[in-house]
Design a protein around this motif. Structure first.
Motif, PDB file in Angstrom:
ATOM      1  N   THR A   1       0.829  -1.211   0.000  1.00 49.81           N
ATOM      2  CA  THR A   1       0.000   0.000   0.000  1.00 49.81           C
ATOM      3  C   THR A   1       0.860   1.256   0.000  1.00 49.81           C
ATOM      4  OG1 THR A   1      -1.740  -1.173   1.217  1.00 49.81           O
ATOM      5  CG2 THR A   1      -1.844   1.227   1.199  1.00 49.81           C
ATOM      6  N   SER A   2       1.920   1.256   0.793  1.00 46.84           N
ATOM      7  CA  SER A   2       2.808   2.429   0.863  1.00 46.84           C
ATOM      8  C   SER A   2       3.543   2.663  -0.451  1.00 46.84           C
ATOM      9  CB  SER A   2       3.808   2.265   2.001  1.00 46.84           C
ATOM     10  OG  SER A   2       4.680   1.155   1.755  1.00 46.84           O
ATOM     11  N   LEU A   3       3.722   1.601  -1.251  1.00 44.49           N
ATOM     12  CA  LEU A   3       4.396   1.730  -2.546  1.00 44.49           C
ATOM     13  C   LEU A   3       3.419   2.061  -3.679  1.00 44.49           C
ATOM     14  CD1 LEU A   3       6.919  -1.240  -2.249  1.00 44.49           C
ATOM     15  CD2 LEU A   3       7.472   1.199  -2.275  1.00 44.49           C
ATOM     16  N   GLY A   4       2.162   2.282  -3.326  1.00 45.60           N
ATOM     17  CA  GLY A   4       1.188   2.746  -4.309  1.00 45.60           C
ATOM     18  C   GLY A   4       0.378   1.665  -4.993  1.00 45.60           C
ATOM     19  N   VAL A   5       0.463   0.428  -4.519  1.00 45.73           N
ATOM     20  CA  VAL A   5      -0.307  -0.660  -5.120  1.00 45.73           C
ATOM     21  C   VAL A   5      -1.711  -0.678  -4.522  1.00 45.73           C
ATOM     22  CG1 VAL A   5      -0.475  -3.163  -5.417  1.00 45.73           C
ATOM     23  CG2 VAL A   5       1.745  -2.046  -5.511  1.00 45.73           C
ATOM     24  N   ARG A   6      -2.706  -0.697  -5.376  1.00 44.87           N
ATOM     25  CA  ARG A   6      -4.086  -0.845  -4.917  1.00 44.87           C
ATOM     26  C   ARG A   6      -4.307  -2.324  -4.625  1.00 44.87           C
ATOM     27  NH1 ARG A   6      -7.472   3.126  -9.086  1.00 44.87           N
ATOM     28  NH2 ARG A   6      -6.413   5.064  -8.485  1.00 44.87           N
ATOM     29  N   THR A   7      -4.075  -2.688  -3.397  1.00 49.98           N
ATOM     30  CA  THR A   7      -3.964  -4.109  -3.048  1.00 49.98           C
ATOM     31  C   THR A   7      -5.235  -4.886  -3.322  1.00 49.98           C
ATOM     32  OG1 THR A   7      -4.495  -3.536  -0.749  1.00 49.98           O
ATOM     33  CG2 THR A   7      -2.172  -3.718  -1.327  1.00 49.98           C
ATOM     34  N   ASP A   8      -6.384  -4.359  -2.904  1.00 56.15           N
ATOM     35  CA  ASP A   8      -7.633  -5.098  -3.098  1.00 56.15           C
ATOM     36  C   ASP A   8      -7.926  -5.313  -4.574  1.00 56.15           C
ATOM     37  OD1 ASP A   8      -8.183  -5.523  -0.465  1.00 56.15           O
ATOM     38  OD2 ASP A   8      -9.501  -3.784  -0.232  1.00 56.15           O
ATOM     39  N   ARG A   9      -7.776  -4.237  -5.367  1.00 62.11           N
ATOM     40  CA  ARG A   9      -8.075  -4.350  -6.800  1.00 62.11           C
ATOM     41  C   ARG A   9      -7.103  -5.301  -7.491  1.00 62.11           C
ATOM     42  NH1 ARG A   9      -8.909   1.239  -9.865  1.00 62.11           N
ATOM     43  NH2 ARG A   9     -10.470   1.329  -8.183  1.00 62.11           N
ATOM     44  N   THR A  10      -5.817  -5.174  -7.154  1.00 66.39           N
ATOM     45  CA  THR A  10      -4.808  -6.047  -7.766  1.00 66.39           C
ATOM     46  C   THR A  10      -5.027  -7.498  -7.358  1.00 66.39           C
ATOM     47  OG1 THR A  10      -3.191  -4.245  -7.718  1.00 66.39           O
ATOM     48  CG2 THR A  10      -2.341  -6.480  -7.982  1.00 66.39           C
ATOM     49  N   ARG A  11      -5.306  -7.723  -6.063  1.00 66.15           N
ATOM     50  CA  ARG A  11      -5.512  -9.075  -5.577  1.00 66.15           C
ATOM     51  C   ARG A  11      -6.735  -9.719  -6.234  1.00 66.15           C
ATOM     52  NH1 ARG A  11      -5.557  -7.975  -0.544  1.00 66.15           N
ATOM     53  NH2 ARG A  11      -3.364  -8.342  -0.090  1.00 66.15           N
ATOM     54  N   ILE A  12      -7.801  -8.949  -6.397  1.00 63.47           N
ATOM     55  CA  ILE A  12      -9.012  -9.496  -7.027  1.00 63.47           C
ATOM     56  C   ILE A  12      -8.738  -9.870  -8.478  1.00 63.47           C
ATOM     57  CG2 ILE A  12     -11.330  -8.880  -7.847  1.00 63.47           C
ATOM     58  CD1 ILE A  12     -11.667  -7.289  -5.249  1.00 63.47           C
ATOM     59  N   ALA A  13      -8.013  -8.998  -9.219  1.00 65.22           N
ATOM     60  CA  ALA A  13      -7.691  -9.300 -10.622  1.00 65.22           C
ATOM     61  C   ALA A  13      -6.850 -10.567 -10.729  1.00 65.22           C
ATOM     62  CB  ALA A  13      -6.953  -8.123 -11.250  1.00 65.22           C
ATOM     63  N   LEU A  14      -5.869 -10.705  -9.837  1.00 65.87           N
ATOM     64  CA  LEU A  14      -5.015 -11.898  -9.855  1.00 65.87           C
ATOM     65  C   LEU A  14      -5.802 -13.145  -9.474  1.00 65.87           C
ATOM     66  CD1 LEU A  14      -1.839 -10.387  -8.161  1.00 65.87           C
ATOM     67  CD2 LEU A  14      -1.996 -11.189 -10.517  1.00 65.87           C
ATOM     68  N   ILE A  15      -6.646 -13.035  -8.455  1.00 65.40           N
ATOM     69  CA  ILE A  15      -7.424 -14.192  -8.000  1.00 65.40           C
ATOM     70  C   ILE A  15      -8.403 -14.639  -9.075  1.00 65.40           C
ATOM     71  CG2 ILE A  15      -9.231 -14.911  -6.385  1.00 65.40           C
ATOM     72  CD1 ILE A  15      -7.788 -13.338  -4.216  1.00 65.40           C
ATOM     73  N   VAL A  16      -9.134 -13.686  -9.668  1.00 64.47           N
ATOM     74  CA  VAL A  16     -10.128 -14.042 -10.687  1.00 64.47           C
ATOM     75  C   VAL A  16      -9.453 -14.696 -11.887  1.00 64.47           C
ATOM     76  CG1 VAL A  16     -11.762 -13.096 -12.362  1.00 64.47           C
ATOM     77  CG2 VAL A  16     -11.823 -12.313  -9.994  1.00 64.47           C
ATOM     78  N   SER A  17      -8.339 -14.122 -12.348  1.00 60.60           N
ATOM     79  CA  SER A  17      -7.628 -14.704 -13.491  1.00 60.60           C
ATOM     80  C   SER A  17      -7.131 -16.107 -13.175  1.00 60.60           C
ATOM     81  CB  SER A  17      -6.448 -13.813 -13.892  1.00 60.60           C
ATOM     82  OG  SER A  17      -6.877 -12.525 -14.265  1.00 60.60           O
ATOM     83  N   SER A  18      -6.548 -16.279 -11.989  1.00 59.79           N
ATOM     84  CA  SER A  18      -6.018 -17.585 -11.600  1.00 59.79           C
ATOM     85  C   SER A  18      -7.131 -18.613 -11.438  1.00 59.79           C
ATOM     86  CB  SER A  18      -5.229 -17.462 -10.294  1.00 59.79           C
ATOM     87  OG  SER A  18      -4.149 -16.580 -10.431  1.00 59.79           O
ATOM     88  N   VAL A  19      -8.229 -18.201 -10.810  1.00 56.59           N
ATOM     89  CA  VAL A  19      -9.328 -19.142 -10.573  1.00 56.59           C
ATOM     90  C   VAL A  19      -9.974 -19.561 -11.889  1.00 56.59           C
ATOM     91  CG1 VAL A  19     -11.635 -19.366  -9.581  1.00 56.59           C
ATOM     92  CG2 VAL A  19      -9.795 -18.389  -8.232  1.00 56.59           C
ATOM     93  N   PHE A  20     -10.120 -18.627 -12.809  1.00 52.07           N
ATOM     94  CA  PHE A  20     -10.668 -18.995 -14.116  1.00 52.07           C
ATOM     95  C   PHE A  20      -9.803 -20.067 -14.781  1.00 52.07           C
ATOM     96  CE2 PHE A  20     -13.635 -15.351 -14.528  1.00 52.07           C
ATOM     97  CZ  PHE A  20     -14.681 -16.028 -15.152  1.00 52.07           C
ATOM     98  N   MET A  21      -8.481 -19.885 -14.731  1.00 51.56           N
ATOM     99  CA  MET A  21      -7.591 -20.860 -15.366  1.00 51.56           C
ATOM    100  C   MET A  21      -7.649 -22.214 -14.660  1.00 51.56           C
ATOM    101  SD  MET A  21      -4.218 -18.987 -16.869  1.00 51.56           S
ATOM    102  CE  MET A  21      -3.506 -18.467 -15.323  1.00 51.56           C
ATOM    103  N   VAL A  22      -7.616 -22.184 -13.322  1.00 55.00           N
ATOM    104  CA  VAL A  22      -7.670 -23.437 -12.569  1.00 55.00           C
ATOM    105  C   VAL A  22      -8.986 -24.166 -12.804  1.00 55.00           C
ATOM    106  CG1 VAL A  22      -7.814 -24.406 -10.246  1.00 55.00           C
ATOM    107  CG2 VAL A  22      -6.029 -22.776 -10.786  1.00 55.00           C
ATOM    108  N   ALA A  23     -10.091 -23.417 -12.780  1.00 61.20           N
ATOM    109  CA  ALA A  23     -11.400 -24.041 -12.915  1.00 61.20           C
ATOM    110  C   ALA A  23     -11.580 -24.672 -14.288  1.00 61.20           C
ATOM    111  CB  ALA A  23     -12.491 -23.002 -12.651  1.00 61.20           C
ATOM    112  N   ILE A  24     -11.207 -23.965 -15.346  1.00 57.88           N
ATOM    113  CA  ILE A  24     -11.404 -24.498 -16.691  1.00 57.88           C
ATOM    114  C   ILE A  24     -10.423 -25.638 -16.970  1.00 57.88           C
ATOM    115  CG2 ILE A  24      -9.858 -23.005 -18.007  1.00 57.88           C
ATOM    116  CD1 ILE A  24     -13.460 -23.925 -18.961  1.00 57.88           C
ATOM    117  N   ALA A  25      -9.200 -25.547 -16.405  1.00 52.04           N
ATOM    118  CA  ALA A  25      -8.251 -26.653 -16.555  1.00 52.04           C
ATOM    119  C   ALA A  25      -8.742 -27.882 -15.811  1.00 52.04           C
ATOM    120  CB  ALA A  25      -6.871 -26.234 -16.047  1.00 52.04           C
TER     121      ALA A  25
END
Length: 343
Positions: free
Chosen positions: A237-261
């Motif tokens: 957060t102190s380095l300027g990363v929007r943690t919640d938004r970034t984490r959600i984008a990473l989680i959704v992308s990863s879960v989509f790949m895991v689920a379809i695989a």
């Protein structure tokens, strides 16, 4: 003195970058070799020239069917599923700063599996229905885990514990579905749960290919933010990363790949668990291991499938071989974490 320090830092950076490129290139070459082996090897070993002619569309008796209908779909399923499992596992482990935080352990794969088994055993469905249900269930599972683990503040330990508990509950649901299911549907469900490339068909692969081609670049583009998230919530957060938004984008992308695989090949055990640590060890510190983790996943799946087909008297699904490789590492990791007081 200052210039020497800067030059020393830049030299180290160039060395890490060079090592990352070499490791990634070698993993890619190994993946190409394994892909070729998947096409060449089988009950009958065909010359490379005949395989190429069959792939180009020429009709060759016996060769065209074996290569285009059986071996090519099997190879492509292993290629894209392995890449999906590898990247997704590395993303979860890095983002949550814990080697146990991968889709297999925290229940995401079990959520997809429970939905798929329900479709196979109860609804007697297949193909697109199983894929859609698996993706929806995977997203619902990770959303539930994320909501339950937030509390007043986000807690990695709480997320892992809730995920493990939810996984146990979902595994019980899967066992119950297998008990009440029709006898004729049980073998296909069990075979699917083991994780297998058997019976892969080209018409079933487009969703997996499309999701991997869409979600992988998203994770790669967020790679710098992923590395910063590894420093912790406050630091990111102190380095300027929007943690919640970034984490959600990473989680959704990863879960989509895991689920379809998972919907395509079944939950191939421990690939997402092993790929990240192996890639990090090969690439070293200070360099991104996202693509190497995906390539390690590819090599694990393809090599394990070849071992399962040809190394024993009987043929075993790929999930059994990866399970044999991953289980000892899991035990070793738990012992090491316990000694460090991380458990």
């Amino acid at each position: 003195m200052r210039n020497e320090t800067i030059e020393f830092i830049m030299a180290g950076r160039r060395q890490r970058h060079r090592r990352g490129l070499i490791v990634t290139s070698l993993l890619a070459v190994l993946a190409c070799v394994l892909c070729c082996a998947m096409l060449l090897l089988g009950n009958t070993i065909y010359p490379a020239s005949e395989v190429i002619r069959a792939l180009s569309g020429e009709e060759l008796k016996g060769v065209s069917f074996a290569v285009n209908i059986i071996r090519l779909p099997r190879m492509l399923a292993g290629l894209f599923a392995g890449f999906a499992f590898g990247i997704a596992g590395y993303t979860f482990q890095t983002m949550l700063r814990n080697p146990l935080a991968n889709p297999n352990v925290i229940g995401i794969t079990s959520g997809s599996s429970a939905a798929a088994v329900y479709c196979i055993v109860i609804l007697q469905a297949s193909g697109a229905v199983v894929s859609v249900a698996s993706v929806i269930a995977g997203l619902a599972t990770v959303l539930l885990i994320y909501v339950l683990s937030r509390g007043r503040t986000f807690s990695i330990g709480r997320l892992i514990l809730i995920g493990i508990g939810l996984q146990a509950m979902l595994d019980a649901v899967i066992s119950y579905l297998l008990l009440i299911g029709s006898e004729k549907d049980i073998p296909s469900a069990v075979r699917w749960l083991t994780g297998s490339l058997n019976g892969s068909q080209l018409r079933e692969l487009p969703p997996l290919v499309i999701i991997v081609l869409i979600c992988s670049p998203v994770i790669i583009l967020l790679g710098k933010h992923l590395s910063i998230l590894e420093l912790g919530e406050q630091s990111a957060t102190s380095l300027g990363v929007r943690t919640d938004r970034t984490r959600i984008a990473l989680i959704v992308s990863s879960v989509f790949m895991v689920a379809i695989a998972t919907a395509t090949t079944g939950p191939i055990a421990f690939v997402s668990f092993l790929s990240g640590p192996i890639a990090k060890r090969l690439v070293g510190t200070g360099a991104s291991s996202i693509i190497p983790a995906g390539l390690v996943g590819v090599n694990l799946v393809l090599a394990s499938d070849l071992i399962g087909q040809f190394a024993f008297e009987y043929r075993f699904p790929v999930g059994i071989i990866t399970g044999l490789l991953g289980a000892p590492y899991l035990i070793f990791l738990l012992i090491r974490m316990n000694r460090k007081g991380e458990l």
